[in-house]
Scaffold this active site. Structure first.
Site, PDB file in Angstrom:
ATOM      1  N   ILE A 130       0.852  -1.189   0.000  1.00  0.00           N
ATOM      2  CA  ILE A 130       0.000   0.000   0.000  1.00  0.00           C
ATOM      3  C   ILE A 130       0.888   1.240   0.000  1.00  0.00           C
ATOM      4  O   ILE A 130       1.808   1.342   0.825  1.00  0.00           O
ATOM      5  CB  ILE A 130      -0.903   0.025   1.245  1.00  0.00           C
ATOM      6  N   CYS A 131       0.609   2.109  -0.906  1.00  0.00           N
ATOM      7  CA  CYS A 131       1.371   3.372  -0.937  1.00  0.00           C
ATOM      8  C   CYS A 131       0.620   4.386  -0.090  1.00  0.00           C
ATOM      9  O   CYS A 131      -0.277   5.079  -0.578  1.00  0.00           O
ATOM     10  CB  CYS A 131       1.518   3.857  -2.386  1.00  0.00           C
TER      11      CYS A 131
END
Lengths: 148, 555
Positions: free
Chosen positions: A87-88
């Site tokens: 997840i960014c």
């Protein structure tokens, strides 16, 4: 696991079991260092009626250091979520704060999903997935989207 | 002032309930000393912090999770540290206005340099070790916050030991330090492993099984448990003789009863000779005049001395016999070795012994061992005497004299070696003889086969010759005329057959004669033309006759 992290995780675990935030359920916590949390897509969003699982892995100096958070099993299609579950999201890496909790992280991710307007993989998905380290915390993230 | 006190107290002993178990364990490990209860407690705290907190957190007492708060869930969220989620301990305020435990915020800033709540950059990224709080620009929290935290109610950490005390957080230390009677400490007596709470301390020291006590009588020190047994055995205690009721020290009792006590039951002086009298010592003088053994005690004494001497002699003789037995066993073994060697070489039987002795100067093994067994160990002759049954054996070059007490083992060995050598020689010779015999046999066989073949050949020749002669005799009779007399050739034929069997020369002569006779008559046999013309010279020559025979055979 230091005493501080054990104490705090025990408290958070009790808190999450007793009164979890909406759309967030603790799935399993076989030991204190790795939990799986189920999140449900919020109503009236692109992810309505979809269910995802987040895996939290806690370092020994939690909460001073951020936990490792990845999607497992069912990876949502989202411009900031890679197909390997990474997840960014800045609060998971550079902008982690000891004041954050598991609940608040889950809510942030839910909010990120909810604000999505176009279900698509990140543009560099295949390149990133091919070269990414096992843990997203080893990635050198560049955060550019301030809208989430 | 409050803040300063709180900060300093942070480095003092901890006070939450789960401390008590740990403290007790640590106390068990600590060597008990004369120190106060408080000293022991702080020592155990130091030990524990060294073990459990030296890695992640430098200062054990900067966290408040060791306190056992009453109604913790009801504590205001404003008093909870954002980092550790416990009521703040030693609260400090950042420049951005947030309040944290001093330890929590110090560590957070050391890592990220930011306020955990609003990410305001705080202090220098690399603070000095001595006073991180100053370099991070931290200040003691507002007095009202400190006071509210100090007034949180906590339970005594020694609740497990029985203390039910509750007080404000700020007073719990003084309670433990000076009031709490439930601190546990290990009993100082060596051997006693009990953990004793302070309340029971004095009573335990008074009643401990392991406390040291000194015997009033013998001045030795014991534990109380040992002393219980000692009191019935103390050698310095005054006791009463159970027989004569005299007062004396216990350690003198044995001596008293064995020599002095007039009431101690003893036997008669002559009990060893058989007197059955038994009575108190003071009655012995009355008994002796009437004792039947007393009258003959001189004789008995003499007998005893003689008996002793004989017994001693017997002992020494037994020892000698044992030594001799060992010696004999050794010799028997040596003899066994020699006999075995000689038996294996298959020497002459015992009755051939005298001749052997005379000729070779050696002894047959059978005879030797028989002599040894018969002579050496017969009772009549003594152990090593020469045997009478074989007086001739030591003669004939046997190299030890008849009156020697020992057969020199060296000689026996020589015997054995010589024997071995001779027997091996014999074996070799026998083998040679057998080989030669075999070779001769084969040669003779070959020769005889050749001769037999020749004889067979000659016999066949003779038969053929006979047949030819008969033929020749028949031819002239038929050819010349039936009237030329059948009786003559019949007799000649019989004669020729007999001669041919007698020898080669006779046969050839016979043929020559026949041929001569036939030639003179001018008659010829077909196929015999080359050799047919006979000559009188050749008829008498054996070799020519032979060649004629060869040609005849070709027919």
């Amino acid at each position: 696991m230091s005493n501080l992290s054990t104490k705090r995780l025990t408290k958070e675990l009790a808190e999450l079991q007793k009164k979890p935030p909406g759309g967030v359920t603790l799935e399993s916590a076989d030991n204190l260092s790795q939990w799986v949390v189920k999140v449900e897509g919020a109503k009236d969003t692109l992810y309505q009626n979809e269910v995802f699982w987040l895996r939290f892995t806690f370092p020994s100096n939690y909460p001073l250091e951020s936990p490792e958070v990845v999607f497992v099993r069912n990876i949502p299609i989202h411009p900031h979520i890679y197909s390997n579950g990474h997840i960014c999201l800045s609060i998971l890496y550079d902008h982690w704060s000891p004041a954050l909790t598991i609940s608040s992280v889950c809510l942030s991710i839910l909010s990120m999903l909810s604000s999505c307007t176009n279900k698509e993989r990140p543009p560099d998905d295949s390149r990133y997935v091919a070269h990414a380290a096992k843990s997203p915390k080893q990635t050198n993230w560049a955060f550019h989207d301030d809208t989430v | 002032m409050m803040d300063d006190r709180e900060l300093s107290e942070a480095s003092d002993a901890p006070h939450s309930p789960d401390r008590s178990g740990i403290a007790a364990r640590a106390l068990t490990q600590d060597e008990p000393d004369a120190g106060s209860l408080w000293n022991v407690l702080s020592a155990s705290s130091t030990t524990e912090s060294g073990v459990r907190f030296s890695i992640d957190l430098d200062d054990l007492f900067s966290t408040s999770d060791k306190y056992d708060y009453v109604d913790e869930e009801k504590i205001s969220q404003h008093l909870i540290c954002h980092v550790c989620h416990n009521p703040m301990l030693s609260p400090v305020k950042t420049s951005c206005g947030h309040t944290f435990c001093k330890g929590c915020i110090t560590r957070t800033i050391s890592l990220s340099g930011k306020c955990p709540v609003d990410r305001t950059r705080l202090g220098t990224p690399q603070p000095s070790e001595e006073s991180p709080a100053q370099s991070f620009d931290l200040h003691p929290a507002d007095r009202i916050i400190s006071n509210m935290l100090d007034e949180l109610r906590v339970r005594c950490p020694f609740r497990e030991n029985g203390c039910v005390f509750e007080t404000q957080r700020q007073f719990i230390k003084s309670h433990v330090r000076s009031e709490c009677e439930y601190l546990a400490k290990k009993c100082p007596n060596r051997g006693c492993e009990r953990l004793v709470i302070q309340r029971d301390w004095d009573e335990h020291l008074r009643s401990c099984e392991w406390r040291q006590v000194e015997c009033d009588e013998c001045k030795e020190t014991f534990t109380w448990g040992e002393f219980q047994n000692h009191s019935s055995t103390c050698p310095a205690e005054n006791i009463v003789c159970p027989h004569c009721e005299t007062q004396l020290l216990r350690r003198l009792l044995v001596e008293h009863t064995s020599t002095l006590c007039p009431r101690f039951p003893i036997g008669c002086l002559h009990s060893s000779f058989g007197c059955m009298w038994l009575g108190e010592r003071l009655l012995l003088s009355d008994h002796l005049p009437s004792c039947p053994y007393e009258a003959i005690k001189g004789f008995l004494e003499k007998q005893r001395i003689v008996n002793d001497r004989i017994t001693r002699e017997n002992e020494s003789l037994k020892r000698q016999v044992a030594g001799l037995t060992v010696e004999v066993t050794g010799l028997r073994q040596q003899l066994g070795v020699v006999s075995n060697v000689q038996n294996r070489s298959e020497w002459a039987p015992r009755n051939a012994l005298p001749e052997n002795n005379m000729e070779s100067g050696e002894m047959s093994p059978v005879g030797l061992s028989a002599w040894m067994e018969d002579g050496l160990f017969s009772q009549d002759e003594g152990f090593y005497g020469p045997p009478q049954s074989h007086p001739q054996l030591p003669l004939g070059g046997v190299p030890y004299p008849p009156h020697d007490h020992m057969v020199p083992p060296l000689l026996l060995q020589e015997f054995a070696i010589e024997n071995e050598r001779l027997s091996s020689e014999l074996t070799a010779m026998r083998a040679q003889l057998e080989t030669t015999e075999l070779r001769n046999n084969v040669a003779i066989m070959n020769e005889s086969v050749k001769v037999r073949d020749e004889i067979h050949g000659l016999r066949a020749l003779c038969h053929q010759l006979q047949a030819q002669i008969l033929l020749l005799l028949d031819v002239p009779r038929k050819g010349v005329g039936g009237s030329s007399g059948a009786g003559g050739p019949g007799v000649g034929s019989a004669t020729a057959r007999t001669d041919a069997l007698d020898g080669l020369a006779a046969a050839s002569n016979f043929v020559a004669a026949i041929s001569g006779a036939r030639g003179s008559r001018g008659a010829r046999i077909p196929g015999m033309s080359s050799s047919a013309p006979p000559s009188p010279q050749s008829s008498n020559n054996g070799s020519t006759a032979n060649s004629n025979h060869t040609n005849v055979l070709k027919l």
